[in-house]
Write a protein that holds these residues in place. Structure first.
Motif, PDB file in Angstrom:
ATOM      1  N   GLU A   1     -23.201  65.939 -50.756  1.00  0.00           N
ATOM      2  CA  GLU A   1     -24.389  65.721 -51.598  1.00  0.00           C
ATOM      3  C   GLU A   1     -24.521  66.836 -52.639  1.00  0.00           C
ATOM      4  OE1 GLU A   1     -24.452  65.722 -48.248  1.00  0.00           O
ATOM      5  OE2 GLU A   1     -24.613  63.555 -47.930  1.00  0.00           O
ATOM      6  N   GLN A   2     -24.331  68.070 -52.166  1.00  0.00           N
ATOM      7  CA  GLN A   2     -24.423  69.233 -53.056  1.00  0.00           C
ATOM      8  C   GLN A   2     -23.284  69.214 -54.081  1.00  0.00           C
ATOM      9  OE1 GLN A   2     -24.706  72.372 -50.118  1.00  0.00           O
ATOM     10  NE2 GLN A   2     -25.372  73.784 -51.727  1.00  0.00           N
ATOM     11  N   PHE A   3     -22.105  68.885 -53.577  1.00  0.00           N
ATOM     12  CA  PHE A   3     -20.906  68.881 -54.413  1.00  0.00           C
ATOM     13  C   PHE A   3     -21.019  67.816 -55.511  1.00  0.00           C
ATOM     14  CE2 PHE A   3     -16.389  68.074 -55.320  1.00  0.00           C
ATOM     15  CZ  PHE A   3     -15.886  69.367 -55.357  1.00  0.00           C
ATOM     16  N   LEU A   4     -21.559  66.670 -55.138  1.00  0.00           N
ATOM     17  CA  LEU A   4     -21.699  65.552 -56.073  1.00  0.00           C
ATOM     18  C   LEU A   4     -22.494  65.948 -57.317  1.00  0.00           C
ATOM     19  CD1 LEU A   4     -21.434  62.467 -56.751  1.00  0.00           C
ATOM     20  CD2 LEU A   4     -23.564  62.140 -55.504  1.00  0.00           C
ATOM     21  N   ILE A   5     -23.546  66.722 -57.098  1.00  0.00           N
ATOM     22  CA  ILE A   5     -24.403  67.128 -58.223  1.00  0.00           C
ATOM     23  C   ILE A   5     -23.564  67.838 -59.291  1.00  0.00           C
ATOM     24  CG2 ILE A   5     -26.373  68.580 -58.911  1.00  0.00           C
ATOM     25  CD1 ILE A   5     -27.478  68.041 -56.038  1.00  0.00           C
ATOM     26  N   SER A   6     -22.692  68.736 -58.851  1.00  0.00           N
ATOM     27  CA  SER A   6     -21.857  69.471 -59.814  1.00  0.00           C
ATOM     28  C   SER A   6     -20.833  68.572 -60.488  1.00  0.00           C
ATOM     29  CB  SER A   6     -21.123  70.614 -59.123  1.00  0.00           C
ATOM     30  OG  SER A   6     -22.048  71.483 -58.552  1.00  0.00           O
TER      31      SER A   6
ATOM     32  N   VAL B   1     -21.798  67.090 -63.823  1.00  0.00           N
ATOM     33  CA  VAL B   1     -21.978  67.931 -65.009  1.00  0.00           C
ATOM     34  C   VAL B   1     -20.654  67.984 -65.768  1.00  0.00           C
ATOM     35  CG1 VAL B   1     -22.673  70.191 -65.871  1.00  0.00           C
ATOM     36  CG2 VAL B   1     -23.643  69.315 -63.735  1.00  0.00           C
ATOM     37  N   MET B   2     -20.564  67.218 -66.847  1.00  0.00           N
ATOM     38  CA  MET B   2     -19.291  67.079 -67.541  1.00  0.00           C
ATOM     39  C   MET B   2     -18.790  68.407 -68.136  1.00  0.00           C
ATOM     40  SD  MET B   2     -18.224  64.058 -67.076  1.00  0.00           S
ATOM     41  CE  MET B   2     -19.055  63.177 -65.774  1.00  0.00           C
ATOM     42  N   GLU B   3     -19.726  69.247 -68.584  1.00  0.00           N
ATOM     43  CA  GLU B   3     -19.301  70.532 -69.166  1.00  0.00           C
ATOM     44  C   GLU B   3     -18.599  71.389 -68.105  1.00  0.00           C
ATOM     45  OE1 GLU B   3     -22.470  69.436 -69.354  1.00  0.00           O
ATOM     46  OE2 GLU B   3     -22.326  68.667 -71.398  1.00  0.00           O
ATOM     47  N   LEU B   4     -19.141  71.332 -66.892  1.00  0.00           N
ATOM     48  CA  LEU B   4     -18.534  72.117 -65.807  1.00  0.00           C
ATOM     49  C   LEU B   4     -17.136  71.580 -65.481  1.00  0.00           C
ATOM     50  CD1 LEU B   4     -18.533  74.166 -63.489  1.00  0.00           C
ATOM     51  CD2 LEU B   4     -19.759  72.493 -62.099  1.00  0.00           C
TER      52      LEU B   4
ATOM     53  N   GLN C   1      -7.564  74.093 -56.904  1.00  0.00           N
ATOM     54  CA  GLN C   1      -8.122  74.876 -58.010  1.00  0.00           C
ATOM     55  C   GLN C   1      -9.421  74.240 -58.514  1.00  0.00           C
ATOM     56  OE1 GLN C   1      -7.545  77.974 -59.918  1.00  0.00           O
ATOM     57  NE2 GLN C   1      -5.762  77.173 -60.972  1.00  0.00           N
ATOM     58  N   LEU C   2      -9.366  72.919 -58.746  1.00  0.00           N
ATOM     59  CA  LEU C   2     -10.535  72.208 -59.258  1.00  0.00           C
ATOM     60  C   LEU C   2     -11.680  72.220 -58.241  1.00  0.00           C
ATOM     61  CD1 LEU C   2      -8.748  69.115 -60.889  1.00  0.00           C
ATOM     62  CD2 LEU C   2      -9.789  71.050 -62.089  1.00  0.00           C
ATOM     63  N   ARG C   3     -11.344  71.996 -56.990  1.00  0.00           N
ATOM     64  CA  ARG C   3     -12.385  71.965 -55.954  1.00  0.00           C
ATOM     65  C   ARG C   3     -13.098  73.313 -55.852  1.00  0.00           C
ATOM     66  NH1 ARG C   3     -14.167  72.972 -50.927  1.00  0.00           N
ATOM     67  NH2 ARG C   3     -12.674  74.653 -50.573  1.00  0.00           N
ATOM     68  N   ILE C   4     -12.315  74.382 -55.836  1.00  0.00           N
ATOM     69  CA  ILE C   4     -12.902  75.713 -55.696  1.00  0.00           C
ATOM     70  C   ILE C   4     -13.727  76.059 -56.927  1.00  0.00           C
ATOM     71  CG2 ILE C   4     -12.316  78.186 -55.593  1.00  0.00           C
ATOM     72  CD1 ILE C   4     -10.015  77.341 -53.665  1.00  0.00           C
ATOM     73  N   CYS C   5     -13.209  75.669 -58.092  1.00  0.00           N
ATOM     74  CA  CYS C   5     -13.929  75.927 -59.333  1.00  0.00           C
ATOM     75  C   CYS C   5     -15.305  75.260 -59.314  1.00  0.00           C
ATOM     76  CB  CYS C   5     -13.111  75.435 -60.516  1.00  0.00           C
ATOM     77  SG  CYS C   5     -13.902  75.651 -62.110  1.00  0.00           S
ATOM     78  N   ILE C   6     -15.320  73.993 -58.911  1.00  0.00           N
ATOM     79  CA  ILE C   6     -16.582  73.248 -58.887  1.00  0.00           C
ATOM     80  C   ILE C   6     -17.506  73.806 -57.807  1.00  0.00           C
ATOM     81  CG2 ILE C   6     -17.628  71.009 -58.358  1.00  0.00           C
ATOM     82  CD1 ILE C   6     -15.087  69.778 -59.632  1.00  0.00           C
ATOM     83  N   GLU C   7     -16.942  74.088 -56.648  1.00  0.00           N
ATOM     84  CA  GLU C   7     -17.778  74.555 -55.532  1.00  0.00           C
ATOM     85  C   GLU C   7     -18.384  75.913 -55.822  1.00  0.00           C
ATOM     86  OE1 GLU C   7     -17.165  73.863 -50.879  1.00  0.00           O
ATOM     87  OE2 GLU C   7     -16.294  75.716 -51.614  1.00  0.00           O
ATOM     88  N   SER C   8     -17.620  76.760 -56.511  1.00  0.00           N
ATOM     89  CA  SER C   8     -18.131  78.114 -56.778  1.00  0.00           C
ATOM     90  C   SER C   8     -19.362  78.057 -57.676  1.00  0.00           C
ATOM     91  CB  SER C   8     -17.037  78.970 -57.424  1.00  0.00           C
ATOM     92  OG  SER C   8     -16.755  78.468 -58.702  1.00  0.00           O
ATOM     93  N   LYS C   9     -19.501  76.944 -58.454  1.00  0.00           N
ATOM     94  CA  LYS C   9     -20.657  76.798 -59.322  1.00  0.00           C
ATOM     95  C   LYS C   9     -21.812  76.075 -58.619  1.00  0.00           C
ATOM     96  CE  LYS C   9     -18.536  78.386 -63.069  1.00  0.00           C
ATOM     97  NZ  LYS C   9     -17.228  78.736 -62.492  1.00  0.00           N
ATOM     98  N   SER C  10     -21.552  75.594 -57.397  1.00  0.00           N
ATOM     99  CA  SER C  10     -22.586  74.801 -56.719  1.00  0.00           C
ATOM    100  C   SER C  10     -23.260  75.525 -55.558  1.00  0.00           C
ATOM    101  CB  SER C  10     -22.016  73.494 -56.190  1.00  0.00           C
ATOM    102  OG  SER C  10     -20.785  73.179 -56.747  1.00  0.00           O
ATOM    103  N   ARG C  11     -22.704  76.665 -55.147  1.00  0.00           N
ATOM    104  CA  ARG C  11     -23.276  77.341 -53.969  1.00  0.00           C
ATOM    105  C   ARG C  11     -24.617  77.948 -54.253  1.00  0.00           C
ATOM    106  NH1 ARG C  11     -19.994  77.983 -49.373  1.00  0.00           N
ATOM    107  NH2 ARG C  11     -17.822  77.571 -49.815  1.00  0.00           N
TER     108      ARG C  11
END
Lengths: 191, 98
Positions: free
Chosen positions: A120-125, A128-131, A181-191
């Motif tokens: 659910e948290q991950f989906l929000i990020s 965000v197309m810019e992210l 790489q992509l997963r970690i990048c997105i997750e690091s912006k969602s924590r």
């Protein structure tokens, strides 16, 4: 479209109709893939034209087993790599293996503090197309190309391997790195 | 009849389970796997919430990037593509006539 579906002999003889059919079919693929790879409209325009000129230069020597798309994407990949090198745009360094390692304990289990966040948290990020764009820009060219061919062009393993000139095993490594790489990048912006 | 110690059986099975790190590797690299591996991974995912989340994240990731790239693709100007096609045909035909 495979080389069997177009008349190869006519292509070699540079039959204008055969050439036109090919160019009208694949130019939009190439141009859009260029945009997907992070080129500007102008850059993608130039590189798409360069891909075609090379294609018609080397098509007589090409093995017919390949599909036209594979052949074109292989040239596109080389042209973009060449262009990036010339413009000395530094390629992002590839340390993802060590980074992934740091997510796991010695016994192979997740480090508690770094375990994946909820979908659910991950989906929000991921909305965000810019992210997403920022994260995609971090990938080296070959990872980006493999990811785009796999997920967008829905090319099969053989095609991607032929275009990038890598083995199936290596493609597995490339996809592993791209996705993590992509997963970690997105997750690091969602924590 | 010998009694079966269920707790013991469970422990042995869990002990043999794939490690999270191995599951992550297999799930994210699309490598062909054996039926045995497939079952082991299913078992692991059933029992491990973290790896389950990891797999769900990969699906969301794919959907997100497909959306991003489709948006980009759709923003491409059809007229511009027409122009590129014409430029290419022009150049190629000129070369053929040389």
């Amino acid at each position: 479209m495979s080389f069997n579906e177009i008349n190869y002999e006519l292509l070699i003889q540079r039959d204008p109709k055969t050439i036109e059919q090919l160019v009208r079919t694949y130019t939009s693929h190439l141009y859009k893939a260029g945009l997907g790879m992070g080129l500007t409209a102008e850059e993608s325009d130039d590189i798409t034209q360069a891909v075609w000129l090379t294609f018609f230069d080397i098509v007589p020597e090409f093995k017919r087993q390949s599909t036209v798309r594979t052949f074109l994407f292989g040239i596109l990949y080389n042209k973009i790599s060449e262009y990036r090198r010339k413009n000395k745009k530094t390629e992002p360094s590839d340390q993802i293996d060590q980074i992934v390692d740091s997510y796991f304990e010695k016994n192979g289990e997740w480090v508690m503090a770094k375990a994946p966040i909820s979908p659910e948290q991950f989906l929000i990020s991921t909305q965000v197309m810019e992210l997403l764009q920022k994260c995609l820009d971090l990938l080296p060219i070959h990872q980006k190309m493999a990811f785009i061919m796999k997920e967008i062009e829905e090319a099969i393993t053989d095609e991607i391997c032929a275009a990038l000139e890598i083995t199936a095993t290596h493609l597995g490594v490339v996809l592993f790195r791209a996705r993590n790489q992509l997963r970690i990048c997105i997750e690091s912006k969602s924590r | 009849m010998p009694e079966i110690n269920c707790e013991f059986v469970l422990k042995v099975k869990v002990g043999n389970m794939l490690k999270c790190k191995e599951v992550v590797k297999v799930v994210s690299s699309d490598q062909p796997i054996s039926l045995k591996q497939k079952i082991e991974i299913k078992m692991h995912l059933m029992m491990c919430r973290h790896c389950r989340r990891y797999q769900q994240q990969l699906n969301l990731l794919k959907n997100g990037f497909v959306r991003l790239l489709k948006l980009k693709y759709n923003s491409a100007d059809p007229q511009k593509i027409d122009q590129i096609e014409n430029k290419v045909l022009d150049k190629v035909n000129k070369r053929s006539n040389q």
